[in-house]
Design an enzyme around this catalytic site. Structure first.
Site, PDB file in Angstrom:
ATOM      1  N   GLN B  71      -4.722  -7.309  14.363  1.00  0.00           N
ATOM      2  CA  GLN B  71      -5.011  -6.757  13.034  1.00  0.00           C
ATOM      3  C   GLN B  71      -3.849  -7.029  12.083  1.00  0.00           C
ATOM      4  O   GLN B  71      -2.718  -7.231  12.507  1.00  0.00           O
ATOM      5  CB  GLN B  71      -5.331  -5.272  13.119  1.00  0.00           C
ATOM      6  CG  GLN B  71      -4.117  -4.402  13.391  1.00  0.00           C
ATOM      7  CD  GLN B  71      -4.430  -2.938  13.188  1.00  0.00           C
ATOM      8  OE1 GLN B  71      -4.456  -2.170  14.117  1.00  0.00           O
ATOM      9  NE2 GLN B  71      -4.689  -2.565  11.946  1.00  0.00           N
ATOM     10  N   ARG B  72      -4.179  -7.047  10.819  1.00  0.00           N
ATOM     11  CA  ARG B  72      -3.214  -7.445   9.791  1.00  0.00           C
ATOM     12  C   ARG B  72      -1.897  -6.667   9.902  1.00  0.00           C
ATOM     13  O   ARG B  72      -0.820  -7.234   9.766  1.00  0.00           O
ATOM     14  CB  ARG B  72      -3.843  -7.224   8.422  1.00  0.00           C
ATOM     15  CG  ARG B  72      -3.301  -8.126   7.345  1.00  0.00           C
ATOM     16  CD  ARG B  72      -4.081  -7.909   6.068  1.00  0.00           C
ATOM     17  NE  ARG B  72      -5.195  -8.834   5.951  1.00  0.00           N
ATOM     18  CZ  ARG B  72      -5.070 -10.079   5.483  1.00  0.00           C
ATOM     19  NH1 ARG B  72      -3.895 -10.540   5.142  1.00  0.00           N
ATOM     20  NH2 ARG B  72      -6.124 -10.856   5.372  1.00  0.00           N
TER      21      ARG B  72
END
Lengths: 312, 180
Positions: B71-72
């Site tokens: 995830q970012r």
């Protein structure tokens, strides 16, 4: 090696001890447990052990029968009184117990049977939810997701279905649907229950998840804790919790409560560990898991969310 | 009995250890590939908060596979795991066309890092079972893999949830190391 020796010992010497006690006390093992052990997990686990060790053909058959009913979600429900009644009767007949004299036993033993196979059915129910994948075409699933937002962020309106806002409650991207993964609907129901029923505790935890250093992703960590709760349920470690906390038959609500307890405690543990960053999650989660397992081994343990107010 | 087996293990111990880094966007299937490699149950996977690590024996190698969350928010931490990487494995969700550009940008960022210089690259074009997934060749073309000249690379089509194609990718990894 040690295991098989122990098994031989318990299997053969147990009978001798049991026979001796039966002759001296005039009570069978199940009666001794039901009269002597404190109610809750200590009593129920001993009854469970005694039943599963039984060499009686009828008792073995009864266990098989109850197993298959609860695996198919048929134990807890409209037929429960009848099934329970039948189960108790079989044991009374096999053990030659007079129900008129031992009416206390009937009550107490019935409660144990309800818990033991209620737990088994609870596993089946949780498993059903877990294997139901989150489906964004199902309006019911979608409504639950929207509800989760409203419970966690009552003052903020969701701008759309696909939005970065989801990250505020700890989902990974713009659409939470892929984040439930192998936990399926169980992950969503867990989060929703925690956020609804333990609203202040959930807000307290959500607040911690925004911490500049110790912050984490609320929903993602929550889904990982669903995995932990489900593992503990399935392997039987959660029996202590369920047996000590259910007034009536165990229900999925109780599992959600167990989850809420884990989430609240995990957050506390995480903050106490003062992690450098989110990359320490696996380590800290494993430590937490060890602690929980150890606590669950004490049959008298009582688990409650102790909501405390601290400075975030 | 116990001592003998320990001694035997000690004698055969100097097998080559490799450090494999498993990266890619969230929901690409990194953890599923990791668990497939370790022959573990893949039906109860959760999003990776932080990272997972597993050791797998393959082809006389001990593979230490590091699976880092995609995830970012976690991507900035990727670089902490670059050092001493023997092979970079990049996982792409072949059906996630919307994020192909994003996954390409992340990949080239990795390839331009000094610590990953010369490190062979294996790209898994995962989720081939999904109806509108792109083929491995299409993924390679979109990501511009043929323009990579500074390292050996390979693209491997796979469906990690069915265990299809994962082994083949690892065979390439082991062969590539032997050549070195």
């Amino acid at each position: 090696m040690t295991f098989s020796l122990w098994w031989i010992f318990t299997y053969y010497f147990r009978s001798v001890i049991k026979w001796f006690l039966r002759k001296t006390t005039g009570l069978c093992e199940l009666q001794r447990i039901c009269y002597g052990e404190i109610p809750g997990a200590p009593r129920i686990r001993k009854v469970e052990y005694s039943l599963f060790m039984s060499k009686s053909h009828q008792v073995k058959q009864l266990i098989q029968h109850l197993n298959s009913i609860s695996d198919n979600n048929g134990f807890i429900g409209p037929n429960e009184p009848e099934i329970l009644n039948g189960a108790v009767k079989v044991v009374m007949l096999v053990k030659k117990i007079d129900p008129k004299i031992h009416f206390q036993f009937v009550k107490s033993f019935g409660k144990c049977v309800e818990q033991i196979w209620g737990y088994r059915q609870l596993i089946a129910e949780a498993e059903q939810l877990r294997t139901t994948n989150y489906d964004s075409d199902d309006p019911e699933h979608e409504a639950k997701l929207q509800n989760l937002w409203m419970k966690l962020k009552p003052n903020d309106k969701l701008e759309g279905r696909i939005t970065k806002q989801w990250q505020e409650i700890g989902f990974q991207g713009e659409d939470p649907k892929t984040d439930f993964r192998g936990m399926g609907l169980l992950g969503l129901e867990n989060l929703l229950y925690f956020s609804t029923v333990y609203s202040s505790a959930a807000q307290h935890v959500l607040g911690h998840s925004y911490h500049p250093v110790y912050g984490y992703c609320f929903a993602i960590v929550g889904i990982n804790l669903t995995s932990l709760a489900w593992t503990l349920l399935k392997e039987g470690s959660a029996k202590t919790y369920i047996y000590n906390n259910s007034a009536g038959a165990p229900s999925i609500k109780l599992f959600h409560q167990f989850y809420s307890y884990l989430f609240y405690e995990f957050d506390r543990f995480w903050m106490d560990c003062k992690p450098k960053d989110i990359m320490e999650f696996s380590n800290i989660k494993n430590k937490f898991e060890d602690n929980v397992r150890m606590n669950l081994q004490d049959p008298t343990a009582d688990f409650r969310i102790g909501v405390t107010v601290d400075n975030v | 009995m116990g001592l003998l087996s320990i001694l035997r293990k000690l004698r055969t111990a100097p097998e080559k250890e490799l450090r494999l880094l498993l990266l890619g966007l969230d929901n690409a299937g990194k953890t599923t590939i990791l668990k497939t490699l370790a022959s573990e149950d893949i039906t109860n996977i959760t999003p990776t908060a932080g990272f997972n690590i597993k050791s797998v024996n393959s082809d006389g190698f001990k593979l230490n596979v590091w699976d880092i969350g995609g995830q970012r928010k976690i991507r900035p931490y990727w670089k902490n795991y670059f050092e001493n990487t023997d092979v970079l494995i990049y996982v792409v969700d072949s059906a996630d066309k919307k994020r192909l550009e994003e996954t390409g940008i992340e990949l080239y960022e990795l390839l331009s890092d000094d610590k990953l210089l010369d490190v062979p690259l294996l790209v898994y074009a995962n989720k081939q079972d999904l109806p509108d997934s792109l083929s491995a060749a299409e993924i390679a073309r979109t990501l511009g893999l043929p323009t990579i000249k500074d390292r050996s690379w390979q693209i491997q089509a796979c469906t990690a949830t069915q265990g299809v194609g994962v082994r083949e990718g690892m065979e390439w990894v082991c062969k590539n190391i032997k050549k070195k």
